[in-house]
Design a protein around this motif. Sequence first.
Motif, PDB file in Angstrom:
ATOM      1  N   ILE A  41      19.431  50.327 -16.744  1.00  0.00           N
ATOM      2  CA  ILE A  41      19.567  49.061 -16.016  1.00  0.00           C
ATOM      3  C   ILE A  41      18.383  48.851 -15.079  1.00  0.00           C
ATOM      4  O   ILE A  41      17.972  47.722 -14.836  1.00  0.00           O
ATOM      5  CB  ILE A  41      20.914  49.029 -15.272  1.00  0.00           C
ATOM      6  CG1 ILE A  41      22.053  49.007 -16.297  1.00  0.00           C
ATOM      7  CG2 ILE A  41      21.005  47.804 -14.353  1.00  0.00           C
ATOM      8  CD1 ILE A  41      23.431  49.121 -15.697  1.00  0.00           C
ATOM      9  N   GLY A  42      17.812  49.947 -14.577  1.00  0.00           N
ATOM     10  CA  GLY A  42      16.599  49.828 -13.774  1.00  0.00           C
ATOM     11  C   GLY A  42      15.465  49.196 -14.569  1.00  0.00           C
ATOM     12  O   GLY A  42      14.683  48.398 -14.036  1.00  0.00           O
ATOM     13  N   GLY A  77      24.123  46.636 -12.279  1.00  0.00           N
ATOM     14  CA  GLY A  77      24.358  48.083 -12.251  1.00  0.00           C
ATOM     15  C   GLY A  77      25.713  48.476 -11.698  1.00  0.00           C
ATOM     16  O   GLY A  77      26.410  49.320 -12.260  1.00  0.00           O
ATOM     17  N   ALA A  98      19.434  52.408 -10.449  1.00  0.00           N
ATOM     18  CA  ALA A  98      18.696  51.299 -11.064  1.00  0.00           C
ATOM     19  C   ALA A  98      17.680  50.703 -10.087  1.00  0.00           C
ATOM     20  O   ALA A  98      16.540  50.396 -10.467  1.00  0.00           O
ATOM     21  CB  ALA A  98      19.677  50.225 -11.530  1.00  0.00           C
TER      22      ALA A  98
END
Length: 217
Positions: A41-42, A77, A98
Amino acid sequence: MSTSTSASAKQTSAANGLRPASIWRWRVVDIVVAAVLGVAIGLVFWGWNTIGYAWFGAADALTPGLGGIAVGIWLLGGVVGGLVIRKPGAALVVELVAAIVSMLIGNVWGVSTVLSGIVQGLGAEIIFALFFYRRFGIVVAALAGVGAAVAAWVFELFYGSSPNILKSLEFNTIYLVSVVISGAILAGVVGWLLVRALAVTGALNRFAVGREHVREV
């Protein structure tokens, strides 16, 4: 206590909707998946930093405060972490990881990204906690997105060299409504659909959401 008595007690607890004490204990797989989700998600955050920021600027130029409609993806996230791992702290951990990944790769916000991640993760976490980590449907997911959005709004109200509290009431009202809608849809509904899609692949079979999908099939 006999085996039959113990089994009966467990059945009674299940019938009453109670969760076992293990909800507070993180397994190794929980930690690993939280880290993997956070990194993935980062990377989404990093990609959205360009697209979302451009959308934010265009919407804000149209109507000051409307830029909040682009914020939801940055709240993803906490929702996904809570829906998958379903334990206290999961929403916070995934959103925070994230945010750290997004900062380390590089963005214009620097360390404030991490602070935002903490606040937004806590916003989603509060919603899951209000449902005692026992409800994870699309409505709860949307509410978790809203919780993260409100937390982000409060953070931006006071943080930074030019906090939003210095801006007009009209701006802050439009921004709040926009970011709440964005949080509900882009973080909540999209996050719920994403988790369902992952469950279909079998990647989440070690988690309740994966087992629920198997039973439905």
